[in-house]
Design a protein around this motif. Structure first.
Motif, short mmCIF file in Angstrom:
data_model
loop_
_atom_site.label_atom_id
_atom_site.label_comp_id
_atom_site.label_asym_id
_atom_site.label_seq_id
_atom_site.Cartn_x
_atom_site.Cartn_y
_atom_site.Cartn_z
N GLY A 253 38.73 32.02 14.86
CA GLY A 253 39.36 30.80 14.39
C GLY A 253 40.09 30.03 15.47
O GLY A 253 40.50 28.89 15.26
N ARG A 254 40.25 30.63 16.66
CA ARG A 254 40.94 29.94 17.76
C ARG A 254 40.01 29.69 18.95
O ARG A 254 40.15 28.71 19.66
N PHE A 255 39.09 30.61 19.17
CA PHE A 255 38.16 30.51 20.31
C PHE A 255 36.76 30.22 19.80
O PHE A 255 36.36 30.68 18.73
N THR A 256 36.00 29.47 20.61
CA THR A 256 34.61 29.18 20.29
C THR A 256 33.75 29.42 21.52
O THR A 256 34.01 28.84 22.58
N ILE A 257 32.73 30.25 21.37
CA ILE A 257 31.79 30.50 22.46
C ILE A 257 30.54 29.68 22.23
O ILE A 257 30.09 29.50 21.09
N SER A 258 29.99 29.14 23.31
CA SER A 258 28.76 28.37 23.22
C SER A 258 27.98 28.55 24.52
O SER A 258 28.51 29.10 25.48
N ARG A 259 26.75 28.07 24.52
CA ARG A 259 25.95 28.21 25.74
C ARG A 259 24.98 27.05 25.87
O ARG A 259 24.59 26.43 24.87
N ASP A 260 24.63 26.77 27.11
CA ASP A 260 23.62 25.77 27.44
C ASP A 260 22.52 26.53 28.18
O ASP A 260 22.68 26.87 29.36
N ASN A 261 21.43 26.82 27.49
CA ASN A 261 20.38 27.64 28.10
C ASN A 261 19.72 26.93 29.28
O ASN A 261 19.30 27.57 30.23
N ALA A 262 19.62 25.61 29.22
CA ALA A 262 19.00 24.87 30.31
C ALA A 262 19.81 25.02 31.60
O ALA A 262 19.25 24.97 32.70
N LYS A 263 21.11 25.19 31.46
CA LYS A 263 22.00 25.35 32.61
C LYS A 263 22.39 26.80 32.85
O LYS A 263 23.16 27.07 33.78
N SER A 264 21.91 27.72 32.00
CA SER A 264 22.27 29.15 32.12
C SER A 264 23.79 29.30 32.17
O SER A 264 24.32 30.07 33.00
#
Length: 114
Positions: free
Chosen positions: A64-75
């Protein structure tokens, strides 16, 4: 595979920070990426992970406080941290999985203090 983390710093309680971690040098697809942290005198602990299909997992202490995400094109994997607390103070490490190998970044310091 090399991982370069950035974005740490000093922030007041209740503030926000965004960590980034870019992977390079992999000849194969990167599967799960994640963030861990280690506070002084404590063991390294899981913060959050994200699979290649963007399935996420969080430690109860950051839900509820942290969010993880990723951009696979940029690894690249990101950790958006909000409503930071003094107990979030730690060195934050990113990692990634390539087949059966696990690679770690050098760590970035996050200090939450007034």
């Amino acid at each position: 595979v090399q991982l370069q983390a950035s974005g740490g710093g000093l922030v007041q309680p209740g503030g926000s920070l965004r960590l980034s971690c870019a992977a390079s040098g992999s000849r194969f697809s990167i599967s799960t990426m994640g963030w861990y942290r280690q506070a002084p005198g404590k063991q390294r602990e899981l913060v959050a992970t994200i699979t290649g299909g963007r399935l996420t997992n969080y430690a109860d202490s950051v839900k509820g406080r942290f969010t993880i995400s990723r951009d696979n094109a940029k690894s690249t994997v990101y950790l958006q941290m909000s409503s930071l607390k003094p107990e979030d103070t730690a060195v934050y490490y990113c990692n990634c999985h390539v087949y059966t190998n696990v690679y770690w970044g050098q760590g970035t310091q996050v200090t939450v203090s007034s």
